[in-house]
Enzyme design. Sequence first.
Site, PDB file in Angstrom:
ATOM      1  CB  THR A  13     -38.326  -9.124 -20.643  1.00  0.00           C
ATOM      2  OG1 THR A  13     -38.150  -9.961 -21.777  1.00  0.00           O
ATOM      3  CG2 THR A  13     -39.561  -8.269 -20.859  1.00  0.00           C
ATOM      4  CG  ASP A  60     -32.672 -11.838 -25.390  1.00  0.00           C
ATOM      5  OD1 ASP A  60     -32.779 -12.981 -24.907  1.00  0.00           O
ATOM      6  OD2 ASP A  60     -33.559 -11.302 -26.067  1.00  0.00           O
ATOM      7  CB  SER A  61     -31.402 -14.762 -20.479  1.00  0.00           C
ATOM      8  OG  SER A  61     -32.628 -15.376 -20.776  1.00  0.00           O
ATOM      9  CG  ASP A  93     -36.206 -16.287 -23.636  1.00  0.00           C
ATOM     10  OD1 ASP A  93     -37.411 -16.439 -23.333  1.00  0.00           O
ATOM     11  OD2 ASP A  93     -35.838 -15.561 -24.576  1.00  0.00           O
TER      12      ASP A  93
HETATM   13  N1  ASP Z   1     -35.563 -12.847 -24.288  1.00  0.00           N
HETATM   14  C1  ASP Z   1     -35.759 -12.403 -22.937  1.00  0.00           C
HETATM   15  C2  ASP Z   1     -34.603 -12.925 -22.096  1.00  0.00           C
HETATM   16  O1  ASP Z   1     -34.605 -14.076 -21.745  1.00  0.00           O
HETATM   17  C3  ASP Z   1     -37.069 -12.890 -22.428  1.00  0.00           C
HETATM   18  C4  ASP Z   1     -37.440 -12.425 -21.024  1.00  0.00           C
HETATM   19  O2  ASP Z   1     -36.641 -11.961 -20.254  1.00  0.00           O
HETATM   20  O3  ASP Z   1     -38.633 -12.581 -20.680  1.00  0.00           O
HETATM   21  O4  ASP Z   1     -33.688 -12.191 -21.803  1.00  0.00           O
END
Ligand code: ASP
Length: 340
Positions: A13, A60-61, A93
Amino acid sequence: MTKRILILHTGGTISMVESKSGYVPSHNFPARLHEQLENQNLGGTELPLYNLLETEHLIDSSNSTPKDWVAIADLLQEHWHKFDGFVVLHGTDTMAYTASALSFILGPIDKPVILTGSQIPLAKVRNDALSNLVISMMLAANYAVPEVCLYFNGKLLRGNRSTKLKSMQLDAFHSPNFPDIAKVGIDVDMRQDLVLKPTKPNFAHYTFDGNAVMIAPMYPGVPSRVVDALLDSNKVQALILQTYGVGNPPDANKALMDRLAKANQDGIVVVNLSQCLIGGVFQGSYATGDSLNQIGIVSGVDLTLEAAFTKLHYLLAAGYSSADIKQLMPTALRGECRHD
Ligand code: ASP
């Protein structure tokens, strides 16, 4: 002497931008980051010097795999001698998985590695990205914390003790069974007594097999075929059993217990973890839990799921035997669990 740190950007994010289908990784991040940091520092010297490096694919992790842990570890090892500390920008994540994995893959170290990210992108006017990043940079440059940590919203946590607890709050991370290493408010309250001792690293490269470790949650009425299905490949070498409370399985389910006993006899390392976040396993406090002692299943003490999963992957990749892994799982290698 001016400190220099490496910022390793992997996605998440913190660097994302909006698209028609929600947030997606963005390649314009380096320019945005340099500009923001320049504005912060305004020619001053409060921030350390830094270099920015990006992984080959920004993700996106949620898409993270064990291969990504190794790619990050390899980059850190390659650049280790050039910097005083390291900040890894990562999605929230699976940040706790990567932090845990890095603690085992890198082994004992002599410089800080701090993972951070944000719940709101740097590209938004109101964000938690800039403060998480700036504080991580300052901690990595100026404090003697030679271990893999996770910094988020005022707390520096041991990486392999951390877990993402909240999906919508800025204080997303928590260390359920170990004190925070530092609290960052007006002052930095650093618990130096908790920090691991600096050790000259002895790096190695590992190959992880994504099929090697499975996770089986227990729930009322769980059929033995859940475990059967998970173990339906000869690539599986370890199974994490998520039991109730202090480590109690439904031992009245004979088919399930027989299947677990067979897995153990087949050389699969079965580790008992609690579904409770705080407290961990005391295997044998109840007869239900003692049933696991009877069939050779080991306690995962107070490991987080992330630490247990990545530790099993690491021990398997490092070539330890099932018997050795059973000894090592309830033993702290990098401060990841209590000593029973
Ligand atoms: N979906 C995002 C990720 O893990 C969530 C974040 O970074 O807050 O890459």
